[in-house]
Design an enzyme around this catalytic site. Structure first.
Site, mmCIF file in Angstrom:
data_model
loop_
_atom_site.group_PDB
_atom_site.id
_atom_site.type_symbol
_atom_site.label_atom_id
_atom_site.label_comp_id
_atom_site.label_asym_id
_atom_site.label_seq_id
_atom_site.Cartn_x
_atom_site.Cartn_y
_atom_site.Cartn_z
ATOM 1 N N GLY A 173 48.319 -16.125 -32.493
ATOM 2 C CA GLY A 173 48.615 -15.840 -31.090
ATOM 3 C C GLY A 173 47.373 -15.966 -30.217
ATOM 4 N N ASP A 218 33.747 -3.404 -32.872
ATOM 5 C CA ASP A 218 33.730 -4.751 -32.295
ATOM 6 C C ASP A 218 33.202 -4.654 -30.853
ATOM 7 O OD1 ASP A 218 35.919 -3.629 -31.045
ATOM 8 O OD2 ASP A 218 37.114 -5.451 -31.082
ATOM 9 N N ALA A 247 44.927 -4.568 -40.777
ATOM 10 C CA ALA A 247 43.846 -4.739 -41.743
ATOM 11 C C ALA A 247 42.515 -4.991 -41.028
ATOM 12 C CB ALA A 247 44.180 -5.891 -42.678
ATOM 13 N N SER A 262 36.644 -8.685 -26.208
ATOM 14 C CA SER A 262 36.646 -8.015 -27.510
ATOM 15 C C SER A 262 35.606 -8.588 -28.482
ATOM 16 C CB SER A 262 38.064 -8.111 -28.070
ATOM 17 O OG SER A 262 38.189 -7.412 -29.251
HETATM 18 C C1 16G Z 1 44.857 -9.800 -31.032
HETATM 19 C C2 16G Z 1 45.598 -8.502 -31.223
HETATM 20 C C3 16G Z 1 45.425 -7.985 -32.620
HETATM 21 C C4 16G Z 1 45.858 -9.040 -33.624
HETATM 22 C C5 16G Z 1 45.164 -10.346 -33.358
HETATM 23 C C6 16G Z 1 45.812 -11.426 -34.195
HETATM 24 C C7 16G Z 1 45.896 -6.773 -29.543
HETATM 25 C C8 16G Z 1 45.233 -5.826 -28.590
HETATM 26 N N1 16G Z 1 45.083 -7.509 -30.291
HETATM 27 O O1 16G Z 1 43.477 -9.617 -31.168
HETATM 28 O O2 16G Z 1 46.222 -6.845 -32.770
HETATM 29 O O3 16G Z 1 45.566 -8.626 -34.940
HETATM 30 O O4 16G Z 1 45.330 -10.705 -32.003
HETATM 31 O O5 16G Z 1 45.259 -12.653 -33.892
HETATM 32 O O6 16G Z 1 47.112 -6.842 -29.629
HETATM 33 P P1 16G Z 1 45.954 -14.006 -34.326
HETATM 34 O O7 16G Z 1 47.329 -14.029 -33.713
HETATM 35 O O8 16G Z 1 45.044 -15.056 -33.846
HETATM 36 O O9 16G Z 1 46.043 -13.977 -35.833
HETATM 37 MG MG MG Z 2 38.477 -5.324 -29.611
#
Ligand code: 16G
Ligand code: MG
Length: 550
Positions: free
Chosen positions: A506, A284, A379, A68
């Site tokens: 995550g 992206d 967002a 991504s």
């Molecule tokens: C991943 C998720 C996205 C989320 C981001 C949060 C999918 C396909 N992608 O890129 O939706 O906004 O994680 O990242 O589910 P973080 O947990 O590092 O804040």
């Molecule tokens: Mg992506």
């Protein structure tokens, strides 16, 4: 049939040994890390995809090789379920377990357990379609994947270099081919045809928008946007920028949707390319996120993020549903996360039901399925609109009684075709935005003035163990470490219009702090105060405490 019916499995697995000392995890966006350690993961994902297909009576499963918006040296892989949605959450654990088996014997043992527990009939066919983004590590990882698929004798289809949303589209199209639910022709051309036909019905020649600048993040979006432009004719002119897919290190580098969202500025490569008053957008690296922006007459940059897209699109659909006379039959709702700007939540709540769920597409997608028409956007620019089977049935059978109703109904039917409902899709979302802007005769600043964003700040905190942070209430409240939430609440109360929440990431080994307040300096101050609290409570090393933390 047992696993020994696949005699090549052990030898092929031996070709792709697991690197010692690395623990893999199938997270919110599948497996994602530095590409050089992913070979064994790809092999095992191939085997797992074949098993998942066998478990689902030979329905086609998708595999997308991408990282991504991450830097070019990373890569990743995720599975796509038969209706084009993300892998069923219960299988994420199986993926994690299989990826961490230390040896071939352990791997085969884990496979046997899985086959047993799930009651998988190994004599069933396995069908898998896969694609990859433009990363240089893609071809070798795909060949590891192919070994995994071959090990279980899967029937495969290589979709080549493509976007994540096109791969999701293909999976759904393949599995619904020739049925009443047919999603479209099962090819990339079928996707272009479906979207362009709907777009051309929604935007009349006299509504043709001014040229749109598209930042392709030097990724696969450049390839598909170029091909797609041929289907649009002169109904929408796309000016493609950041199309250097063969330049080493260019992917997502100082460009693309994530750069725009996190740095809140125009990619440097677009300075002088985007004219005052003109609107542009960024994809992206795998073209499933979209950010819009424009320069005002003083060349000031303004960002139009996922929240602004949700507001624009949801209000438009609500109006169409009303005009069509379908208000009592089709309930439109919006799904956001805690990161949605408070001003967007206020704007939307005044018009339609709004739900807040945890971060991650799967949570938003599932919540959106509970509405007749569910609009969801994070967002960060990932989102789509889902028309429930009941809503689609209503649209197909409803008999309008006035010309105005009939036109609105046609528009809703075409939106249902224009929108990629399997997953967020930068290209499809871009067309959706263009349709609404054309209908409303909005330019970037008209759209921007739907509501004014509350000043906000996002801060990362590196802590010894982010797993000690546990949340509830859609990540808006911390339940662990104990006592921390009460301290945050005390701080927030001191700021007018203040809001703040803390959650473990995550995707990265950090804790994220978000804060909003009535003005920018208060939002910054609140974020850094909360970050300081988090750092101290989590036992961060005082010697490394970032100096901004208050
Ligand atoms: C991943 C998720 C996205 C989320 C981001 C949060 C999918 C396909 N992608 O890129 O939706 O906004 O994680 O990242 O589910 P973080 O947990 O590092 O804040
Ligand atoms: Mg992506």
């Amino acid at each position: 049939m047992a696993l020994d019916a696949f005699p090549n499995l052990p030898a092929l697995c031996n070709k792709h040994p697991k690197p010692p000392q690395i623990r893999f995890q199938y997270g919110t966006a599948g497996f994602r890390t530095i590409a050089t350690v992913l070979d064994s993961v790809l092999f095992r994902v191939g085997v797992l995809a074949a098993l998942r297909s066998k478990r689902l009576e030979g329905r086609t499963i998708g595999v997308m090789v991408t990282a991504s918006h991450n830097p070019e040296q990373d890569n990743g892989v995720k599975l796509v379920d038969p209706r084009g949605e993300m892998l069923d959450a219960s299988w994420e654990t199986h993926a994690t377990v299989l990826s961490n088996a230390g040896t071939t014997d352990e791997f085969v043992l884990e496979l046997e357990k899985l086959v047993d527990r799930m009651g998988i009939d190994l004599s069933r066919p396995a069908r898998v379609v896969y694609g990859r983004d433009t990363r240089p590590s893609g071809p070798s990882l795909v060949s590891a994947l192919e070994d995994g698929l071959a090990a279980l004798g899967a029937e495969v289809r290589d979709a080549g270099i493509t976007t994540t949303p096109i791969l999701h589209y293909l999976v759904r199209a393949i599995n619904t081919l020739g049925t009443e639910e047919s999603y479209g022709e099962d090819s990339e051309q079928g996707y272009y045809q479906k979207l362009s036909a709907a777009y051309n019905k929604l935007v009349s020649p006299r509504q043709t928008p001014p040229p749109l600048l598209v930042d392709c993040a030097n990724g696969v979006g450049a390839i598909i946007a170029e091909r797609f432009a041929g289907y649009l004719g002169d109904r929408l002119t796309l000016v493609l920028e950041n199309t250097a897919i063969d330049t080493a290190g260019a992917l997502n580098n100082a460009c693309g949707a994530d750069f725009v969202k996190t740095s809140q500025k125009l990619p440097p490569s677009l300075v002088g390319r985007l004219q005052p008053g003109q609107r542009g957008c960024s994809f992206d690296g795998d073209a499933d996120r979209l950010m819009y922006f424009y320069l005002d007459e003083r060349s000031q940059f303004h960002m139009l993020d996922g929240d602004k897209i949700a507001a624009l699109v949801a209000a438009f659909i609500v109006d169409l549903v009303k005009t069509a006379g379908l208000e009592s039959q089709i309930k439109v709702g919006v799904v956001q996360t805690a990161y949605a700007n408070g001003a967007s939540t206020k704007y939307l709540s005044e018009r339609l039901p709004v739900r807040c769920v945890s971060t991650g597409v799967k949570h938003l997608h599932h919540a959106a399925e509970n509405f007749n028409v569910g609009v969801y956007f994070e967002a960060n620019g990932h989102g789509t609109v889902l028309f429930s089977p009941a809503a689609q049935e209503t649209l197909a059978t409803y008999e309008p009684s006035t010309p105005a109703q009939s036109t609105a109904l046609e528009h809703l039917r075409n939106l249902n075709l224009l929108i990629n409902q399997t997953v967020g899709d930068a290209l499809s979302d871009m067309l959706l935005v263009e349709v609404v802007l054309a209908h409303k005769t909005y330019d970037g600043s008209d759209w921007d003035s739907l509501y004014i964003d509350l000043p906000n700040r996002l801060v990362k905190v590196v802590v010894p163990d982010r797993n000690q942070f546990k949340t509830e209430d859609a990540e808006r409240q911390l339940v662990s470490p104990p006592g921390l939430q009460a301290k945050i609440n005390d701080l927030v109360r001191r700021y007018e219009g203040g809001r703040s929440f803390v959650r473990p990431s995550g995707t990265e080994d950090v804790v994220r702090v978000y804060a909003e307040a009535g003005n920018k300096s208060n939002a910054d101050e609140l974020a850094f105060r909360v970050a300081g609290l988090v750092y101290d409570v989590a036992g961060g090393n005082p010697a490394n405490r970032p100096k901004e933390f208050i």
